[in-house]
Write an enzyme that holds these catalytic residues in place. Structure first.
Site, mmCIF file in Angstrom:
data_model
loop_
_atom_site.group_PDB
_atom_site.id
_atom_site.type_symbol
_atom_site.label_atom_id
_atom_site.label_comp_id
_atom_site.label_asym_id
_atom_site.label_seq_id
_atom_site.Cartn_x
_atom_site.Cartn_y
_atom_site.Cartn_z
ATOM 1 N NE ARG A 23 -4.114 -1.592 2.362
ATOM 2 C CZ ARG A 23 -4.228 -2.032 3.609
ATOM 3 N NH1 ARG A 23 -3.588 -1.405 4.592
ATOM 4 N NH2 ARG A 23 -4.963 -3.073 3.873
ATOM 5 N NE ARG A 27 -7.247 5.217 2.704
ATOM 6 C CZ ARG A 27 -8.139 4.626 3.503
ATOM 7 N NH1 ARG A 27 -9.246 5.260 3.843
ATOM 8 N NH2 ARG A 27 -7.911 3.423 3.980
ATOM 9 N NE ARG A 36 -10.680 8.246 -2.637
ATOM 10 C CZ ARG A 36 -10.842 7.093 -2.009
ATOM 11 N NH1 ARG A 36 -9.790 6.451 -1.523
ATOM 12 N NH2 ARG A 36 -12.037 6.561 -1.882
ATOM 13 C CG ASP A 73 -9.524 -3.371 -4.472
ATOM 14 O OD1 ASP A 73 -10.339 -4.322 -4.471
ATOM 15 O OD2 ASP A 73 -9.162 -2.805 -3.437
ATOM 16 C CE1 TYR A 147 -13.557 -7.690 1.059
ATOM 17 C CE2 TYR A 147 -11.819 -9.287 0.663
ATOM 18 C CZ TYR A 147 -12.283 -8.149 1.299
ATOM 19 O OH TYR A 147 -11.463 -7.472 2.177
#
Length: 341
Positions: A23, A27, A36, A73, A147
């Site tokens: 990652r 963010r 973003r 993703d 998922y």
């Protein structure tokens, strides 16, 4: 010319330890947050190849890591298989219809969704500095299946685990479909320019040993064998988070070139139990990097010392926390780059 990271994944120990962070494009970076805000939601950016490439390269420009991990993703695969995917603020990703309520046959696949990802890889390879390895990735079948079955993440993967016990044939069909899709998807990334690929099994730790063998080891072995046949020069990194004492079996039986190690494992145990000469990736606790205490440098050096006799890629035990201060990342880099083992 192969970079230091790629050489290390292929079993060579270089003059220093290469590093990248899971990652690392995300963010915690102000430049990511600014983009973003300009571009919109996560999925919009993942399918915008120019934006996704810019994000992929942001940590390379700022920190000079040895590897650039594709900004995307793991749920791109179920999206291409025909489930609807959305990312809801404060709730995370949602897939529908769930495979509790629908069958694979009822989904309408759209493999064109992969093309945006391949274009991101192409753009990044064109723009990366020489020697920086382009890393592609996919979710491992078990994690992706959790998922697809439940429609969202959960703490214990209850729905998928219950389905595995109640109707293992139904789950096997889902796993087999994900394996086939993942082989094509990773092959497409490699053909577009990915030099190594990682299989993320974020929920591997929720399974009992015999279930782990069936739903984690066997599917990852099938993917790795197919990638090795099609792309023999492309190393596969396997990252079964939470595997614990099952990690050596995973390393031996899946055929991966390198194993990612999470922060819960003692590096000394890993160094002792994994096959000799196998590349290891990890395993600093992301929360220690967030805290940035006096323990940070000590722990980094312990990890480096422990893996000094085998090929080692320095990384975190999972993804970098979005609250991590930039200066802590610089401390990490300075410590790793200044290490003399």
């Amino acid at each position: 010319m192969p970079g230091l990271l790629l050489d290390t994944l292929n079993g060579k120990r270089g003059v220093r330890v290469p590093m990248w962070l899971m990652r690392q494009a995300g963010r915690y970076l102000p430049e990511y947050r600014a983009l973003r805000e300009e571009k919109g939601g996560f999925l919009d950016m993942a399918y915008d190849s120019e934006a996704a490439c810019e994000i992929t390269l942001q940590p390379i420009d700022r920190f000079g890591f040895d590897g650039a991990i594709l900004f995307s993703d793991i749920l791109i695969v179920p999206h291409a298989m025909g489930q609807h995917l959305e990312f809801l603020a404060g709730e995370g990703p949602k897939l529908s219809p769930t495979l509790i309520d629908a069958t694979l046959d009822s989904l309408t696949s759209d493999p064109s969704r992969y093309e945006h990802i391949y274009q991101t890889v192409r753009l990044c390879r064109e723009r990366l500095p020489e020697g920086v390895t382009m890393l592609g990735f996919a979710g491992s079948p078990w994690t992706v299946a959790t998922y697809m079955v439940a429609g969202e993440g959960s703490r214990d993967q209850h729905d998928a685990r219950a389905l595995a016990y109640r109707d293992p044939g139904a789950l096997q069909a889902i796993i087999d479909a994900i394996v086939a899709q993942t082989v094509e998807y990773l092959s497409g990334q490699i053909e577009a320019g990915a030099e190594a690929v990682q299989l993320f099994d974020s929920w591997a730790g929720s399974l009992a040993p015999d279930e782990f063998e069936r739903w984690v080891i066997a599917p990852n072995a099938a993917i790795t064998a197919a990638i090795r046949e099609r792309h023999p020069d492309t190393p596969v990194i396997g990252f079964p988070k939470g595997a614990g004492e099952k990690l050596p079996a995973y390393a031996r039986e899946t055929g991966v070139k390198a194993v990612g190690v999470d922060e819960t494992l003692d590096p000394a145990w890993v160094a002792r139990e994994l096959p000799a000469g196998m590349a290891v990736q990890g395993n600093l606790d992301p929360l220690l990097l967030l805290a940035g205490s006096a323990e940070l440098e000590k722990r980094i050096r312990t990890i480096l010392d422990t893996f000094a006799d085998r090929p080692h890629v320095f990384n975190l035990g999972h993804g970098i926390d979005r609250r991590t201060p930039i200066e802590h990342v610089h401390r990490l880099i300075e410590t790793v780059r200044g290490f003399e083992g």
